[in-house]
Each structure stands twice: as structure tokens, then as C-alpha cells.
Design an enzyme around this catalytic site. Structure first.
Site, PDB file in Angstrom:
ATOM      1  N   TYR A 160       0.841  -1.203   0.000  1.00  0.00           N
ATOM      2  CA  TYR A 160       0.000   0.000   0.000  1.00  0.00           C
ATOM      3  C   TYR A 160       0.881   1.261   0.000  1.00  0.00           C
ATOM      4  CZ  TYR A 160      -3.770   3.141   1.628  1.00  0.00           C
ATOM      5  OH  TYR A 160      -4.694   4.147   1.757  1.00  0.00           O
ATOM      6  N   GLU A 162       4.107   1.795  -0.702  1.00  0.00           N
ATOM      7  CA  GLU A 162       4.955   2.038  -1.867  1.00  0.00           C
ATOM      8  C   GLU A 162       4.110   2.276  -3.124  1.00  0.00           C
ATOM      9  OE1 GLU A 162       7.802   2.887  -1.398  1.00  0.00           O
ATOM     10  OE2 GLU A 162       8.920   1.623  -0.010  1.00  0.00           O
ATOM     11  N   LYS A 164       1.350   3.911  -3.162  1.00  0.00           N
ATOM     12  CA  LYS A 164       0.938   5.321  -3.103  1.00  0.00           C
ATOM     13  C   LYS A 164       2.129   6.251  -3.341  1.00  0.00           C
ATOM     14  CE  LYS A 164      -3.504   4.896  -2.042  1.00  0.00           C
ATOM     15  NZ  LYS A 164      -4.593   5.423  -2.859  1.00  0.00           N
ATOM     16  N   ASN A 189      -6.343   9.097   8.603  1.00  0.00           N
ATOM     17  CA  ASN A 189      -7.463   8.217   8.998  1.00  0.00           C
ATOM     18  C   ASN A 189      -8.815   8.937   8.990  1.00  0.00           C
ATOM     19  OD1 ASN A 189      -4.871   7.311  10.260  1.00  0.00           O
ATOM     20  ND2 ASN A 189      -6.136   5.525  10.755  1.00  0.00           N
ATOM     21  N   TYR A 219      -5.431  -3.388  19.707  1.00  0.00           N
ATOM     22  CA  TYR A 219      -4.220  -4.101  19.271  1.00  0.00           C
ATOM     23  C   TYR A 219      -3.011  -3.537  20.026  1.00  0.00           C
ATOM     24  CZ  TYR A 219      -7.238  -5.521  15.329  1.00  0.00           C
ATOM     25  OH  TYR A 219      -8.255  -6.009  14.551  1.00  0.00           O
ATOM     26  N   ASP A 221      -0.723  -2.530  23.215  1.00  0.00           N
ATOM     27  CA  ASP A 221      -1.153  -1.966  24.518  1.00  0.00           C
ATOM     28  C   ASP A 221      -2.041  -0.730  24.333  1.00  0.00           C
ATOM     29  OD1 ASP A 221       0.578   0.029  23.732  1.00  0.00           O
ATOM     30  OD2 ASP A 221       2.045  -0.300  25.340  1.00  0.00           O
ATOM     31  N   THR A 225      -0.866   6.090  18.510  1.00  0.00           N
ATOM     32  CA  THR A 225      -1.829   7.179  18.284  1.00  0.00           C
ATOM     33  C   THR A 225      -2.254   7.259  16.815  1.00  0.00           C
ATOM     34  OG1 THR A 225      -0.247   8.939  17.707  1.00  0.00           O
ATOM     35  CG2 THR A 225      -0.658   8.546  20.073  1.00  0.00           C
TER      36      THR A 225
HETATM   37  P1  NAD Z   1     -12.626   1.651   0.211  1.00  0.00           P
HETATM   38  O1  NAD Z   1     -11.964   0.323   0.231  1.00  0.00           O
HETATM   39  O2  NAD Z   1     -13.910   1.815   0.931  1.00  0.00           O
HETATM   40  O3  NAD Z   1     -12.848   2.149  -1.274  1.00  0.00           O
HETATM   41  C1  NAD Z   1     -11.951   1.888  -2.324  1.00  0.00           C
HETATM   42  C2  NAD Z   1     -12.773   1.496  -3.557  1.00  0.00           C
HETATM   43  O4  NAD Z   1     -11.859   1.255  -4.657  1.00  0.00           O
HETATM   44  C3  NAD Z   1     -13.564   0.207  -3.372  1.00  0.00           C
HETATM   45  O5  NAD Z   1     -14.907   0.403  -3.761  1.00  0.00           O
HETATM   46  C4  NAD Z   1     -12.862  -0.802  -4.269  1.00  0.00           C
HETATM   47  O6  NAD Z   1     -13.723  -1.807  -4.736  1.00  0.00           O
HETATM   48  C5  NAD Z   1     -12.326   0.110  -5.363  1.00  0.00           C
HETATM   49  N1  NAD Z   1     -11.196  -0.467  -6.100  1.00  0.00           N
HETATM   50  C6  NAD Z   1     -10.033  -0.942  -5.579  1.00  0.00           C
HETATM   51  N2  NAD Z   1      -9.241  -1.393  -6.557  1.00  0.00           N
HETATM   52  C7  NAD Z   1      -9.906  -1.188  -7.726  1.00  0.00           C
HETATM   53  C8  NAD Z   1      -9.600  -1.437  -9.085  1.00  0.00           C
HETATM   54  N3  NAD Z   1      -8.454  -2.004  -9.458  1.00  0.00           N
HETATM   55  N4  NAD Z   1     -10.506  -1.079 -10.030  1.00  0.00           N
HETATM   56  C9  NAD Z   1     -11.679  -0.497  -9.678  1.00  0.00           C
HETATM   57  N5  NAD Z   1     -12.020  -0.236  -8.389  1.00  0.00           N
HETATM   58  C10 NAD Z   1     -11.147  -0.591  -7.432  1.00  0.00           C
HETATM   59  O7  NAD Z   1     -11.544   2.684   0.771  1.00  0.00           O
HETATM   60  P2  NAD Z   1     -11.732   4.235   1.123  1.00  0.00           P
HETATM   61  O8  NAD Z   1     -11.515   4.414   2.562  1.00  0.00           O
HETATM   62  O9  NAD Z   1     -12.963   4.760   0.505  1.00  0.00           O
HETATM   63  O10 NAD Z   1     -10.467   4.853   0.381  1.00  0.00           O
HETATM   64  C11 NAD Z   1     -10.608   5.534  -0.859  1.00  0.00           C
HETATM   65  C12 NAD Z   1      -9.258   6.098  -1.282  1.00  0.00           C
HETATM   66  O11 NAD Z   1      -8.770   7.008  -0.297  1.00  0.00           O
HETATM   67  C13 NAD Z   1      -8.186   5.017  -1.451  1.00  0.00           C
HETATM   68  O12 NAD Z   1      -7.375   5.342  -2.555  1.00  0.00           O
HETATM   69  C14 NAD Z   1      -7.400   5.119  -0.168  1.00  0.00           C
HETATM   70  O13 NAD Z   1      -6.065   4.709  -0.333  1.00  0.00           O
HETATM   71  C15 NAD Z   1      -7.492   6.612   0.149  1.00  0.00           C
HETATM   72  N6  NAD Z   1      -7.334   6.836   1.593  1.00  0.00           N
HETATM   73  C16 NAD Z   1      -8.363   6.609   2.466  1.00  0.00           C
HETATM   74  C17 NAD Z   1      -8.156   6.806   3.823  1.00  0.00           C
HETATM   75  C18 NAD Z   1      -9.253   6.601   4.830  1.00  0.00           C
HETATM   76  O14 NAD Z   1      -8.991   6.780   6.021  1.00  0.00           O
HETATM   77  N7  NAD Z   1     -10.466   6.265   4.468  1.00  0.00           N
HETATM   78  C19 NAD Z   1      -6.913   7.222   4.298  1.00  0.00           C
HETATM   79  C20 NAD Z   1      -5.890   7.410   3.377  1.00  0.00           C
HETATM   80  C21 NAD Z   1      -6.113   7.241   2.016  1.00  0.00           C
HETATM   81  N1  UDP Z   2      -6.560  -1.123  15.778  1.00  0.00           N
HETATM   82  C1  UDP Z   2      -7.030  -1.563  17.004  1.00  0.00           C
HETATM   83  N2  UDP Z   2      -8.154  -2.329  17.006  1.00  0.00           N
HETATM   84  C2  UDP Z   2      -8.835  -2.674  15.888  1.00  0.00           C
HETATM   85  C3  UDP Z   2      -8.353  -2.209  14.634  1.00  0.00           C
HETATM   86  C4  UDP Z   2      -7.201  -1.442  14.625  1.00  0.00           C
HETATM   87  O1  UDP Z   2      -6.463  -1.278  18.065  1.00  0.00           O
HETATM   88  O2  UDP Z   2      -9.864  -3.370  15.993  1.00  0.00           O
HETATM   89  C5  UDP Z   2      -5.388  -0.223  15.766  1.00  0.00           C
HETATM   90  C6  UDP Z   2      -4.304  -0.555  14.737  1.00  0.00           C
HETATM   91  O3  UDP Z   2      -3.375  -1.466  15.272  1.00  0.00           O
HETATM   92  C7  UDP Z   2      -3.694   0.823  14.496  1.00  0.00           C
HETATM   93  C8  UDP Z   2      -4.866   1.790  14.673  1.00  0.00           C
HETATM   94  O4  UDP Z   2      -5.858   1.057  15.402  1.00  0.00           O
HETATM   95  O5  UDP Z   2      -2.721   1.117  15.466  1.00  0.00           O
HETATM   96  C9  UDP Z   2      -5.476   2.268  13.369  1.00  0.00           C
HETATM   97  O6  UDP Z   2      -5.726   1.129  12.576  1.00  0.00           O
HETATM   98  P1  UDP Z   2      -6.514   1.211  11.200  1.00  0.00           P
HETATM   99  O7  UDP Z   2      -6.497  -0.174  10.630  1.00  0.00           O
HETATM  100  O8  UDP Z   2      -7.825   1.855  11.385  1.00  0.00           O
HETATM  101  O9  UDP Z   2      -5.661   2.197  10.286  1.00  0.00           O
HETATM  102  P2  UDP Z   2      -4.089   2.433  10.048  1.00  0.00           P
HETATM  103  O10 UDP Z   2      -3.861   3.814  10.531  1.00  0.00           O
HETATM  104  O11 UDP Z   2      -3.281   1.438  10.806  1.00  0.00           O
HETATM  105  O12 UDP Z   2      -3.927   2.277   8.591  1.00  0.00           O
END
Ligand code: NAD
Ligand code: UDP
Length: 325
Positions: A160, A162, A164, A189, A219, A221, A225
Site C-alpha cells: 500500500y 509504496e 501510493k 485516517n 491491538y 497496549d 496514536t
Molecule cells: P474503500 O476500500 O472503501 O474504497 C476503495 C474502492 O476502490 C472500493 O470500492 C474498491 O472496490 C475500489 N477499487 C479498488 N481497486 C480497484 C480497481 N483495481 N478497479 C476499480 N475499483 C477498485 O476505501 P476508502 O476508505 O474509501 O479509500 C478511498 C481512497 O482514499 C483510497 O485510494 C485510499 O487509499 C485513500 N485513503 C483513504 C483513507 C481513509 O482513512 N479512508 C486514508 C488514506 C487514504
Molecule cells: N486497531 C485496534 N483495534 C482494531 C483495529 C485497529 O487497536 O480493531 C489499531 C491498529 O493497530 C492501528 C490503529 O488502530 O494502530 C489504526 O488502525 P486502522 O487499521 O484503522 O488504520 P491504520 O492507521 O493502521 O492504517
């Protein structure tokens, strides 16, 4: 004196916007916002981590069309001229991307290039959803966009992280060498209604565990954050950035930082009862801390997150309760 409205897609002429990942959590909120503002939206998704119910929400809308396709193999759009290609497709939760590591690398690499080529062919803008994960397990805290990060290139999260980092690099390459009008956001997040209940991210887990009366799984302790942003704040930041001529990466996140134990306590408070905690092993390479420096977004967009985690989690829990239970 009335304040000058900040430019955003809300004040723009009607746009034609193609969104990859439209059936995902963030994608579906973008579709909703753009349709409500009068724009035309083409959603593309292969449902690898998305939900059909997120497409069904808009399938009767006259300005929405959906294409089921894997964007790593091409984006089969043959319609009218696009104004924006927004690349949000990618598994985003650690359990999902670790289940599909090759697909995750592909959608960050080929998927991003296919989006850039489509934008180039249409003279459209290209908007990349990158992530705070490009900072890895950061040695600089909070993280400004100028920090280059600390990523394990062969670890379980590298598919993921790399992907991005490559996606950002190829986006800048198309901007510099082919003149594509690009944007890059690094999302911290983000949570809200319509996340997949089994996506495994912490807010999803805690909200559904609380609604089912189960112990909260912490997960390690719980001293690591994170900083949690509500979806509406993210969507507002995206909408403003589309209207500003800025090509460097922009952090979008809420700088309020919590340990995971604090987050678990907050959920208990919102439920007005003490929920049990079940400790589980800390996943490999789990970042110790994460908090955005949002000065860039503040300066160039006049943007600040408005929803605190207490009200955001409340809204999420009420919505998910009605949607699923
Ligand atoms: P999500 O998994 O809910 O949505 C991603 C969508 O992309 C899904 O519907 C999936 O089916 C689709 N998808 C994946 N690979 C595909 C492909 N090859 N072709 C067509 N569709 C494909 O995730 P999200 O939380 O909505 O994240 C959306 C974007 O935002 C992602 O690029 C993610 O990396 C980025 N992002 C989200 C967060 C967050 O906290 N939600 C944080 C950082 C980055
Ligand atoms: N985590 C947790 N309990 C859960 C799911 C995740 O304690 O049921 C922790 C995870 O280890 C991480 C943080 O919550 O430290 C955020 O995890 P998430 O998977 O939401 O996103 P990340 O920021 O790690 O991509």
C-alpha cells in the site's frame, strides 16, 4: 460585511467528473456531494473492497452512470469530455490491502497511470487520493508534507505505502513532463457512514463492536496514536482543492490525536456504559504515531476540520445502526 465564499465545487459551473473507487467509502461520499451540486458523475469500481449498496444509492440518478471495471487494466470510458478524473480506487484498510497485495500495487501503479492517460486525453484535471501512509512509521511528528517518511519497503504494509508513493511520483511526472493539471492529497485516517462493516479499520471495528455489545479489540497496549477525520471535512477539503491551482501534496486530516485506549474510552462514554476491552497482538509495522500538520491546507484552502471525533463517531454510529441493525 458578508464573507467572500471560498471557491469550491459548490460554486463551480457544472462539471463532468469520473471517480474511480466510487463504490467505496470515500468515493460514495464524493459522488453524493457532486451530484447534489449539479455535476455529472461517472463512477468506476470493481468491488474488490467496495459495496454494491454504495452504487445502488445513486443508480436512479439522471446524472450518474456506473462502469464496473478493474481500472488497473484500463478505464473503459468513451463518453463526453471529462473535466476531472479522480483516482480513489485502492483497497485502503490494512486487512484488505494485505489480503490483496498485488492488486493494491497494481491499482496504485497501472491504475494511476491509466487515470493520468485518460485525464491527459481529455485535457482534464487528475486528482490522486494518496495517504498519510507515505510517511510510514514517522520520525517527525506531526507530519508536514515536506517530510519524506520512514517506510519499510518490503514489509506487510509496503504494498500500500509504496504503491501510493509510486502513484505520487508518476502523478508529478505527468504534471512536469506532460502538463497534466494534477492534485495530490494525503488523507489521514478518515471515518464515517458507509464504511464496509468488515473492513477491519479501528473506527469501523469499535462502532460495530459497540453496537453489537461486544468487547472492543485493542491491538497491542493501545498506546499508539492516530488522528481521526470525519468524512464531511475530507470532502470539503477535496472540493476546495479542485478549485485552487496547487500541485504539491496536501495533508487532509484532523490534528486531534488520540491513543487507541483513549479512543476506546470515548466509545464507552458515548455508549454511557463501560465496554470491555480485549487486547490482541499488535500488527506488524503498525505506525507508533500519526498526526497531520495541516498548515498547507489552512493556507491555500482556508480549510480546517470542523467535526470533532465525539460528534463524528456519534453520527457514524447512528447511521450504521439504522443502515445495518
Ligand atoms: P474503500 O476500500 O472503501 O474504497 C476503495 C474502492 O476502490 C472500493 O470500492 C474498491 O472496490 C475500489 N477499487 C479498488 N481497486 C480497484 C480497481 N483495481 N478497479 C476499480 N475499483 C477498485 O476505501 P476508502 O476508505 O474509501 O479509500 C478511498 C481512497 O482514499 C483510497 O485510494 C485510499 O487509499 C485513500 N485513503 C483513504 C483513507 C481513509 O482513512 N479512508 C486514508 C488514506 C487514504
Ligand atoms: N486497531 C485496534 N483495534 C482494531 C483495529 C485497529 O487497536 O480493531 C489499531 C491498529 O493497530 C492501528 C490503529 O488502530 O494502530 C489504526 O488502525 P486502522 O487499521 O484503522 O488504520 P491504520 O492507521 O493502521 O492504517
Amino acid at each position: 460585511m458578508p464573507e467572500t465564499p471560498v471557491p469550491s465545487t459548490a460554486t463551480s459551473d457544472p462539471l463532468r467528473i469520473l471517480i474511480t473507487g466510487s463504490a467505496g467509502f470515500v468515493g460514495s461520499h464524493l459522488v453524493e456531494r457532486f451530484l447534489n451540486e449539479g455535476h455529472t458523475v461517472i463512477g468506476v469500481d470493481n468491488y474488490i473492497s467496495g459495496q454494491v449498496s454504495n452504487t445502488d444509492l445513486f443508480s436512479d440518478h439522471p446524472r450518474f452512470t456506473f462502469i464496473e471495471a478493474d481500472v488497473s487494466h484500463g478505464i473503459p470510458y468513451t463518453g463526453e469530455k471529462l473535466d476531472w478524473v479522480m483516482h480513489f480506487a485502492s483497497p485502503a484498510s490494512p486487512p484488505h490491502y494485505q489480503q490483496f497485495p498485488v492488486e493494491t500495487l497494481m491499482v496504485g501503479a497501472q491504475g494511476t497511470q491509466n487515470g493520468l492517460e485518460l485525464a491527459h486525453a481529455h485535457g482534464a484535471g487528475f486528482f490522486l487520493a494518496s495517504t498519510s501512509e507515505v510517511y510510514g512509521d514517522p520520525h517527525v511528528h506531526p507530519q508536514p508534507e515536506t517530510y519524506w517518511g520512514n517506510v519499510n519497503p518490503i514489509g506487510v504494509r509496503s504494498c500500500y505505502d509504496e504503491a501510493k508513493r509510486y502513484a505520487e511520483a508518476i502523478t508529478m511526472a505527468y504534471h512536469r513532463s506532460r502538463g497534466v493539471n494534477t492534485r495530490i492529497i494525503r488523507i489521514f485516517n478518515t471515518y464515517g457512514p458507509r464504511m464496509r462493516p468488515d473492513d477491519g479499520r479501528v473506527i469501523t471495528n469499535f462502532v460495530h463492536q459497540a453496537l453489537r455489545g461486544e468487547p472492543l479489540t485493542v491491538y497491542g497496549d493501545g498506546s499508539q496514536t492516530r488522528s481521526f477525520q470525519y468524512i464531511d471535512d475530507l470532502v470539503e477539503g477535496i472540493s476546495r482543492l479542485m478549485m485552487v491551482d496547487y500541485h504539491g501534496p496536501v495533508n487532509l486530516g484532523n490534528p486531534d490525536e488520540f491513543t487507541l485506549l483513549e479512543l476506546a474510552e470515548l466509545i464507552s462514554e458515548l455508549c454511557s456504559r463501560k465496554l470491555a476491552i480485549e487486547n490482541r497482538a499488535l500488527p506488524l509495522d503498525d505506525p507508533r504515531q500519526r498526526k497531520p500538520d495541516i498548515s498547507t491546507a489552512k493556507n491555500i484552502l482556508g480549510w480546517l476540520p470542523l467535526v470533532d471525533v465525539r460528534s463524528g463517531m456519534n453520527k457514524t454510529a447512528i447511521n450504521e445502526k439504522n443502515r445495518i441493525y
